[in-house]
Motif scaffolding. Sequence first.
Motif, mmCIF file in Angstrom:
data_model
loop_
_atom_site.group_PDB
_atom_site.id
_atom_site.type_symbol
_atom_site.label_atom_id
_atom_site.label_comp_id
_atom_site.label_asym_id
_atom_site.label_seq_id
_atom_site.Cartn_x
_atom_site.Cartn_y
_atom_site.Cartn_z
ATOM 1 N N LEU A 78 0.869 -1.166 0.000
ATOM 2 C CA LEU A 78 0.000 0.000 0.000
ATOM 3 C C LEU A 78 0.908 1.219 0.000
ATOM 4 C CD1 LEU A 78 -2.917 1.167 0.298
ATOM 5 C CD2 LEU A 78 -2.484 1.189 2.769
ATOM 6 N N ASP A 79 0.909 1.949 -1.099
ATOM 7 C CA ASP A 79 1.676 3.189 -1.155
ATOM 8 C C ASP A 79 0.817 4.295 -0.566
ATOM 9 O OD1 ASP A 79 4.124 2.346 -2.437
ATOM 10 O OD2 ASP A 79 2.946 2.081 -4.265
ATOM 11 N N GLY A 80 1.466 5.232 0.137
ATOM 12 C CA GLY A 80 0.699 6.320 0.709
ATOM 13 C C GLY A 80 1.585 7.412 1.256
ATOM 14 N N ASP A 81 0.939 8.533 1.570
ATOM 15 C CA ASP A 81 1.629 9.688 2.128
ATOM 16 C C ASP A 81 1.310 9.813 3.609
ATOM 17 O OD1 ASP A 81 2.784 10.450 -0.297
ATOM 18 O OD2 ASP A 81 1.022 11.622 -0.869
ATOM 19 N N LEU A 82 2.357 9.871 4.419
ATOM 20 C CA LEU A 82 2.223 10.066 5.859
ATOM 21 C C LEU A 82 2.556 11.519 6.167
ATOM 22 C CD1 LEU A 82 1.884 8.510 8.645
ATOM 23 C CD2 LEU A 82 4.369 8.647 8.762
ATOM 24 N N THR A 83 1.665 12.180 6.901
ATOM 25 C CA THR A 83 1.922 13.546 7.347
ATOM 26 C C THR A 83 2.127 13.512 8.851
ATOM 27 O OG1 THR A 83 0.614 14.475 5.553
ATOM 28 C CG2 THR A 83 1.051 15.910 7.439
ATOM 29 N N LEU A 84 3.297 13.962 9.282
ATOM 30 C CA LEU A 84 3.696 13.936 10.682
ATOM 31 C C LEU A 84 4.550 15.167 10.956
ATOM 32 C CD1 LEU A 84 4.170 12.493 13.452
ATOM 33 C CD2 LEU A 84 6.015 11.233 12.332
ATOM 34 N N HIS A 85 4.251 15.869 12.028
ATOM 35 C CA HIS A 85 5.061 17.020 12.433
ATOM 36 C C HIS A 85 5.104 18.094 11.348
ATOM 37 C CE1 HIS A 85 8.850 18.754 14.327
ATOM 38 N NE2 HIS A 85 8.001 18.654 15.342
ATOM 39 N N GLY A 86 4.005 18.195 10.565
ATOM 40 C CA GLY A 86 3.915 19.195 9.513
ATOM 41 C C GLY A 86 4.632 18.840 8.229
ATOM 42 N N VAL A 87 5.126 17.610 8.114
ATOM 43 C CA VAL A 87 5.875 17.168 6.938
ATOM 44 C C VAL A 87 5.162 15.964 6.330
ATOM 45 C CG1 VAL A 87 8.094 16.281 6.108
ATOM 46 C CG2 VAL A 87 8.045 17.955 7.975
ATOM 47 N N THR A 88 5.061 15.940 5.002
ATOM 48 C CA THR A 88 4.435 14.811 4.301
ATOM 49 C C THR A 88 5.495 14.092 3.475
ATOM 50 O OG1 THR A 88 2.326 15.984 4.192
ATOM 51 C CG2 THR A 88 2.626 14.146 2.676
ATOM 52 N N ARG A 89 5.561 12.777 3.661
ATOM 53 C CA ARG A 89 6.521 11.937 2.932
ATOM 54 C C ARG A 89 5.831 10.625 2.555
ATOM 55 N NH1 ARG A 89 9.585 15.740 2.597
ATOM 56 N NH2 ARG A 89 11.430 16.153 3.814
ATOM 57 N N PRO A 90 6.277 10.006 1.449
ATOM 58 C CA PRO A 90 5.729 8.691 1.107
ATOM 59 C C PRO A 90 6.222 7.629 2.096
ATOM 60 C CG PRO A 90 7.431 9.334 -0.473
ATOM 61 C CD PRO A 90 7.234 10.497 0.462
ATOM 62 N N VAL A 91 5.302 6.788 2.554
ATOM 63 C CA VAL A 91 5.639 5.663 3.419
ATOM 64 C C VAL A 91 4.852 4.450 2.920
ATOM 65 C CG1 VAL A 91 5.537 4.688 5.747
ATOM 66 C CG2 VAL A 91 6.132 7.101 5.434
ATOM 67 N N PRO A 92 5.520 3.529 2.222
ATOM 68 C CA PRO A 92 4.837 2.326 1.767
ATOM 69 C C PRO A 92 4.646 1.351 2.932
ATOM 70 C CG PRO A 92 7.129 2.301 1.057
ATOM 71 C CD PRO A 92 6.905 3.605 1.756
ATOM 72 N N LEU A 93 3.547 0.614 2.890
ATOM 73 C CA LEU A 93 3.253 -0.387 3.912
ATOM 74 C C LEU A 93 3.081 -1.750 3.246
ATOM 75 C CD1 LEU A 93 0.571 1.584 5.961
ATOM 76 C CD2 LEU A 93 2.992 1.276 6.547
ATOM 77 N N LYS A 94 3.750 -2.746 3.778
ATOM 78 C CA LYS A 94 3.548 -4.120 3.325
ATOM 79 C C LYS A 94 2.284 -4.619 4.013
ATOM 80 C CE LYS A 94 5.619 -8.667 3.675
ATOM 81 N NZ LYS A 94 6.769 -9.415 4.199
ATOM 82 N N VAL A 95 1.299 -5.063 3.229
ATOM 83 C CA VAL A 95 -0.016 -5.401 3.751
ATOM 84 C C VAL A 95 -0.309 -6.890 3.592
ATOM 85 C CG1 VAL A 95 -2.496 -5.003 3.463
ATOM 86 C CG2 VAL A 95 -0.906 -3.093 3.281
ATOM 87 N N GLU A 96 -0.911 -7.453 4.610
ATOM 88 C CA GLU A 96 -1.443 -8.810 4.557
ATOM 89 C C GLU A 96 -2.955 -8.711 4.730
ATOM 90 O OE1 GLU A 96 -1.304 -12.910 7.208
ATOM 91 O OE2 GLU A 96 0.241 -11.389 7.501
#
Length: 189
Positions: free
Chosen positions: A109-127
């Motif tokens: 699952l590709d996605g954008d994580l926003t934390l501490h005012g910053v957005t970066r891509p964070v992929p997740l391996k999903v089952e």
Amino acid sequence: MTAVVTDIPGYLAGTWTIDPTHSEVAFTVRHLMVSKVRGRFTKFEGHIVTEPDPFASTVEATVDLSSIDTASADRDAHLRTADFFEVDSNPTMTYRSTGVRHDGDDLILDGDLTLHGVTRPVPLKVEVNGFQPDTPFGDTRVGFSAEGELNRTDFGISFNMALEGGGIGLGEKVRLHIEVEAILDTPES
């Protein structure tokens, strides 16, 4: 590739609400170069849309950063300060998916994580753990497990301390461990 996912027994397209009482958003991070600290967030919410084409499915989730629980009230209070999450000005962490794909045998699952005012891509391996209609609760549920990793300094969270014997007090890599159970709101017609 779609056949691999759609062969999941009971696959059901629809809109789902994450059930926080049967889900967990947790993490681990290296501490003092010798062990790992584990923590979790106790307040979060989100929605999943499983599409007829599973690769078009989406996820949106929000985590209340003030709900951090590492089994140490003092550490949790420090994590809420400007050294880390700065919850007064950044009260939530959000995740919005941007796509679903295969990577070998893994579902990502590709996605954008926003934390501490910053957005970066964070992929997740999903089952995909399964779909369960007619539960004892009188509803239909789905379950997923996901894992990922981020570098906290990429999000402007760089607090650390040098150790006398060498090394640093807190690792930069944070492993994410997510268990989701969601309840069907609206089936796809």
